[in-house]
Design an enzyme around this catalytic site. Structure first.
Site, PDB file in Angstrom:
ATOM      1  N   CYS A 106       0.836  -1.201   0.000  1.00 44.33           N
ATOM      2  CA  CYS A 106       0.000   0.000   0.000  1.00 44.33           C
ATOM      3  C   CYS A 106       0.873   1.254   0.000  1.00 44.33           C
ATOM      4  O   CYS A 106       1.847   1.347   0.751  1.00 44.33           O
ATOM      5  CB  CYS A 106      -0.907  -0.012   1.219  1.00 44.33           C
ATOM      6  SG  CYS A 106      -1.846   1.524   1.457  1.00 44.33           S
ATOM      7  N   CYS A 109       1.003   5.157   3.320  1.00 41.53           N
ATOM      8  CA  CYS A 109       1.852   5.620   4.426  1.00 41.53           C
ATOM      9  C   CYS A 109       3.307   5.670   3.984  1.00 41.53           C
ATOM     10  O   CYS A 109       3.786   4.778   3.280  1.00 41.53           O
ATOM     11  CB  CYS A 109       1.720   4.687   5.625  1.00 41.53           C
ATOM     12  SG  CYS A 109       0.111   4.780   6.443  1.00 41.53           S
ATOM     13  N   ASP A 305      -6.432  29.430   3.051  1.00 44.59           N
ATOM     14  CA  ASP A 305      -6.201  27.990   3.241  1.00 44.59           C
ATOM     15  C   ASP A 305      -6.300  27.331   1.877  1.00 44.59           C
ATOM     16  O   ASP A 305      -7.264  26.613   1.578  1.00 44.59           O
ATOM     17  CB  ASP A 305      -7.233  27.436   4.215  1.00 44.59           C
ATOM     18  CG  ASP A 305      -7.021  25.959   4.535  1.00 44.59           C
ATOM     19  OD1 ASP A 305      -5.992  25.402   4.115  1.00 44.59           O
ATOM     20  OD2 ASP A 305      -7.888  25.367   5.196  1.00 44.59           O
ATOM     21  N   CYS A 332      -0.970  23.102   3.432  1.00 40.59           N
ATOM     22  CA  CYS A 332      -0.803  21.654   3.508  1.00 40.59           C
ATOM     23  C   CYS A 332       0.393  21.181   2.692  1.00 40.59           C
ATOM     24  O   CYS A 332       0.679  19.978   2.662  1.00 40.59           O
ATOM     25  CB  CYS A 332      -2.068  20.935   3.063  1.00 40.59           C
ATOM     26  SG  CYS A 332      -2.584  21.305   1.378  1.00 40.59           S
TER      27      CYS A 332
END
Length: 375
Positions: A106, A109, A305, A332
Site C-alpha cells: 500500500c 503511508c 487555506d 498543507c
C-alpha cells in the site's frame, strides 16, 4: 494519503512518460541513505559509474540499505526506488504496525517504519529545507503532535477504499493504479468526523472537505485566532473558505461592527458557509477571479487555506493590494507555502511566526500555519 474533498487531496497518479533509454527497474544497489526530501522519501546519491540521484522510500537517513529501482531509465536525471533490505538500521526504525506498509505494498503511508518523534523531526527538516531553498528563510521548525490519534493511528475520520470484484476492498500502490487487497486501514478512525470546532457544529456536504484528523479544526482555528488577534470592527477576508471554519470564528471576534468576506470555489461548500456563518458576505467562485473583480477595498486581516498547489502570484498580489495588517496562511504543502512566502516578501510582507502540526501521522504530510505582516 492526503485529506479528501474539493480536490484538495484526490489521489494523483504519474502520467505515462516516454522512455529515455534502457530501463533500470529492478536493479539493486547498496548505499548509505542521505537526507529526507519532500514527498516521503530520502535522497541517495549513487557514485560513479552510475552517478545518479535516487529518491528512496522505506528508508531513514543514515541507514545502509539495499535499494531496488522502481522507476528510471538511463536517460532520466533521477530514479526512484525502495529500500528492500536494511543492512545497518537507524535506532529510529520500528516494525511497521500495518502488514500492508512496505515496499510494493500500500502506498498510503510513508513513515510507518519510523518512530513518531523521528517522523515529526523528518517533517520539520522538510519544512525547514523548503523554506530555505524556495523562500531564502532560515526558520526553526517544530512539528507539534495534535490530540485525536492513537499513537499515530486511527485518525482518518474519512477513508477511501477501492471496491474489488466480489465485494472486497483494496488500496493503491505508491504512484500506481495497481491494487493491494486489504482488510482495513489502521489509519481509519472508529467513527466519522463530527464536523465540530471549539464546540461549534458545522454543516458539511457528504463529499465535502473537512479536516480528517479529529484534532485539526481546534488546533488550526486556535492558532489562526491567536496569530491574527482580530478586534471588534475589523474587516476580514477568508479565502478558500470551505464551509466557513475560520469565517465563523472571525465573525464572533469582529462583532456586528466588523465585516467578514468568505470566498470559496466549490459552490456547495460556499452555500454551506452561508448557513454556518450567518452575517458573513459569501462569494462562490475561484479566488483569483473573484478578487480580480470584487471586494477591491482595504481589509485588516486575511486568512487563506489554499489547496495543495498554493495561492500563487495573482492571489498573493491581490491580497497585498488590500493592505491587510496581518495574514494567516494555512498550508498543507511546504513547497507551495515557501513559494508564496517568497512572493509576499517581494511586496514587504514577511514571515513573523510559523507553527507546524502533525495532522497526518505515518505519512509525509504536514500542516503549517504562517503569520505574515508588513514590516
Amino acid at each position: 494519503m492526503t485529506p479528501p474533498g474539493n480536490n484538495r487531496g484526490r489521489p494523483r497518479h504519474p502520467r505515462a512518460k516516454q522512455a529515455r533509454g534502457a530501463s533500470r527497474v529492478g536493479e539493486r544497489f547498496e548505499a548509505v541513505v542521505g537526507p529526507v526530501a519532500h514527498g516521503g522519501h530520502c535522497v541517495v546519491r549513487l557514485p560513479d559509474p552510475v552517478s545518479r540521484v535516487v529518491f528512496v522510500r522505506h528508508a531513514i537517513p543514515g541507514e545502509r540499505v539495499v535499494l531496488e529501482i522502481t522507476e528510471g531509465t538511463d536517460g532520466d536525471r533521477f530514479w526512484r526506488g525502495d529500500a528492500v533490505e536494511v543492512l545497518e538500521a537507524s535506532p529510529d526504525r520500528v516494525l511497521a504496525p500495518c502488514p500492508y506498509a512496505g515496499p510494493d505494498l500500500c502506498g498510503g503511508c510513508d513513515f510507518q517504519h519510523v518512530t513518531l518523534d523521528r517522523q515529526r523531526s523528518l517533517k520539520a527538516d522538510v519544512v525547514r529545507e523548503q523554506l530555505h531553498r524556495l523562500a531564502k528563510l532560515d526558520v526553526d521548525v517544530e512539528v507539534e503532535a495534535v490530540p485525536g490519534d492513537d499513537d499515530g493511528l486511527h485518525w482518518r475520520t474519512r477513508q477511501r477504499y477501492v471496491t474489488l470484484p466480489g465485494g472486497g476492498r483494496a488500496m493503491r500502490k505508491h504512484r500506481s493504479h495497481e491494487l493491494v487487497p486489504v482488510d482495513t486501514c489502521l489509519l481509519e478512525a472508529a467513527s466519522p468526523s463530527p464536523h465540530t470546532a471549539l464546540g461549534r457544529t458545522f454543516e458539511v456536504a457528504d463529499d465535502g472537505f473537512w479536516q480528517v484528523h479529529p484534532g485539526a479544526p481546534d488546533a488550526l482555528v486556535t492558532t489562526v485566532l491567536s496569530m491574527l488577534r482580530p478586534q471588534p470592527g475589523e474587516r476580514c477576508l477568508d479565502l478558500y473558505a470551505g464551509v466557513g471554519l475560520f469565517a465563523a470564528f472571525l465573525l464572533d471576534a469582529v462583532g456586528e461592527s466588523g465585516r467578514v468576506v468568505a470566498i470559496e470555489g466549490d459552490p456547495e461548500a460556499s452555500r454551506l458557509s452561508s448557513v454556518n456563518c450567518p452575517g458573513a458576505v459569501v462569494s462562490a467562485g475561484s479566488v483569483d477571479a473573484v478578487l480580480a473583480t470584487s471586494y477591491d477595498e482595504p481589509f485588516d486581516l486575511v486568512v487563506l487555506d489554499p489547496p495543495r498547489e498554493g495561492a500563487r502570484r495573482p492571489v498573493v498580489e491581490a491580497i497585498v493590494d488590500r493592505a491587510p495588517r496581518a495574514i494567516a496562511y494555512v498550508a498543507c504543502d511546504p513547497a507551495a507555502l515557501a513559494r508564496d512566502l517568497a512572493t509576499f516578501a517581494e511586496h514587504g510582507y514577511t514571515l513573523q511566526e510559523l507553527r507546524a502540526f502533525d495532522l497526518f501521522p505515518m505519512t509525509h504530510h504536514v500542516e503549517c500555519v504562517a503569520l505574515l505582516e508588513r514590516v
